[in-house]
Scaffold this motif. Structure first.
Motif, mmCIF file in Angstrom:
data_model
loop_
_atom_site.group_PDB
_atom_site.id
_atom_site.type_symbol
_atom_site.label_atom_id
_atom_site.label_comp_id
_atom_site.label_asym_id
_atom_site.label_seq_id
_atom_site.Cartn_x
_atom_site.Cartn_y
_atom_site.Cartn_z
ATOM 1 N N ASP A 10 0.825 -1.107 -0.075
ATOM 2 C CA ASP A 10 -0.140 -0.049 0.058
ATOM 3 C C ASP A 10 0.715 1.263 0.012
ATOM 4 O O ASP A 10 1.885 1.237 0.722
ATOM 5 C CB ASP A 10 -0.882 0.185 1.065
ATOM 6 N N GLU A 12 0.332 5.557 -0.015
ATOM 7 C CA GLU A 12 -0.488 6.764 0.157
ATOM 8 C C GLU A 12 -0.330 7.606 -1.162
ATOM 9 O O GLU A 12 0.771 7.629 -1.741
ATOM 10 C CB GLU A 12 -0.032 7.600 1.231
ATOM 11 N N ASN A 13 -1.185 8.125 -1.579
ATOM 12 C CA ASN A 13 -1.371 9.017 -2.735
ATOM 13 C C ASN A 13 -1.140 8.154 -4.084
ATOM 14 O O ASN A 13 -1.052 8.810 -5.088
ATOM 15 C CB ASN A 13 -0.591 10.138 -2.965
ATOM 16 N N SER A 14 -1.152 6.826 -4.005
ATOM 17 C CA SER A 14 -1.167 6.257 -5.299
ATOM 18 C C SER A 14 -2.463 5.963 -5.884
ATOM 19 O O SER A 14 -3.653 5.910 -5.451
ATOM 20 C CB SER A 14 -0.567 4.725 -4.999
ATOM 21 N N ILE A 15 -2.439 5.991 -7.222
ATOM 22 C CA ILE A 15 -3.842 5.669 -7.936
ATOM 23 C C ILE A 15 -3.961 4.306 -8.314
ATOM 24 O O ILE A 15 -3.093 3.851 -9.195
ATOM 25 C CB ILE A 15 -3.656 6.725 -9.363
ATOM 26 N N TYR A 16 -4.969 3.902 -7.700
ATOM 27 C CA TYR A 16 -5.173 2.451 -7.688
ATOM 28 C C TYR A 16 -6.222 2.199 -8.814
ATOM 29 O O TYR A 16 -6.014 1.207 -9.596
ATOM 30 C CB TYR A 16 -5.724 1.928 -6.367
ATOM 31 N N THR A 18 -7.047 2.893 -12.093
ATOM 32 C CA THR A 18 -6.029 3.512 -13.066
ATOM 33 C C THR A 18 -7.324 3.494 -14.291
ATOM 34 O O THR A 18 -7.166 4.506 -15.126
ATOM 35 C CB THR A 18 -5.181 2.644 -13.741
ATOM 36 N N TYR A 21 -9.396 6.794 -13.736
ATOM 37 C CA TYR A 21 -8.198 7.895 -13.740
ATOM 38 C C TYR A 21 -8.395 8.137 -15.368
ATOM 39 O O TYR A 21 -8.197 9.322 -15.869
ATOM 40 C CB TYR A 21 -7.175 7.830 -12.926
ATOM 41 N N ASP A 82 4.862 12.209 -12.945
ATOM 42 C CA ASP A 82 4.769 12.692 -11.592
ATOM 43 C C ASP A 82 3.672 12.160 -10.625
ATOM 44 O O ASP A 82 3.961 12.520 -9.401
ATOM 45 C CB ASP A 82 4.442 14.154 -11.735
ATOM 46 N N LYS A 83 3.148 11.275 -11.172
ATOM 47 C CA LYS A 83 2.150 10.431 -10.124
ATOM 48 C C LYS A 83 2.594 9.011 -10.166
ATOM 49 O O LYS A 83 3.531 8.581 -11.018
ATOM 50 C CB LYS A 83 0.545 10.703 -11.099
ATOM 51 N N ASN A 86 -0.750 2.280 -9.977
ATOM 52 C CA ASN A 86 -0.829 0.814 -9.436
ATOM 53 C C ASN A 86 -0.477 0.042 -10.840
ATOM 54 O O ASN A 86 -1.329 -0.005 -11.697
ATOM 55 C CB ASN A 86 -2.222 0.604 -8.955
ATOM 56 N N ASN A 110 3.575 1.724 -8.064
ATOM 57 C CA ASN A 110 3.198 0.780 -7.031
ATOM 58 C C ASN A 110 3.091 -0.590 -7.585
ATOM 59 O O ASN A 110 2.295 -0.740 -8.566
ATOM 60 C CB ASN A 110 2.136 1.674 -6.365
#
Length: 152
Positions: A10, A12-16, A18, A21, A82-83, A86, A110
């Motif tokens: 896990d 924090e601030n990861s975009i799971y 996708t 998004y 920059d992001k 997952n 991630n």
């Protein structure tokens, strides 16, 4: 020079999610690059006709939103490096493309599973700051963080 950093487990601030998004952020210009076209051809066996139309041998002409989850995640990594995305939405067939993107720009991803990247790849594991030089070194380090994630 490969610039790939991995967070396992896990983050924090990861975009799971996708796919959601991607649907809300991609631009038609993302499909102009040769790298994007090559990834789509390789992973989805499809051809880019334009930034809004992909020709799939299975589905016919489709919008970019209907590409596979792996291709969408790769396109996000390529265009929004920059992001943190997952990469577990990708199969092992995406690993070579993650490495290719990492050669072109700094990339942090991630992973929530073990992905096969090949034998001679250098990674920085962000969770613990370790640097590993091969899958043989990656497996025990990544497993530690993946096991911790499963226990929570």
């Amino acid at each position: 020079m490969l610039c790939l950093q991995l967070f396992t487990g896990d983050v924090e601030n990861s975009i799971y999610n996708t796919s959601v998004y991607f649907k809300n952020t991609y631009g038609s210009e993302w499909f102009d690059s040769e790298l994007a076209k090559e990834m789509i051809r390789d992973i989805d066996d499809s051809e880019v006709l334009s930034g809004e139309c992909i020709n799939s041998p299975v589905l016919g002409q489709i919008p970019p939103e209907r590409l596979s989850g792996g291709v969408k995640t790769l396109l996000l990594m390529l265009n929004e490096s920059d992001k943190i995305f997952n990469a577990s939405t990708c199969g092992d067939n995406c690993a070579k493309w993650i490495l290719e993107i990492g050669k072109k720009k700094d990339l942090t991803i991630n992973l929530r599973h073990m992905m096969g990247f090949g034998k001679d790849t250098v990674f920085e594991i962000k969770n613990g700051g370790e640097i590993v030089h091969s899958m043989k070194e990656l497996i025990p380090v990544a497993s530690k963080y993946l096991n911790e994630m499963e226990q929570e």
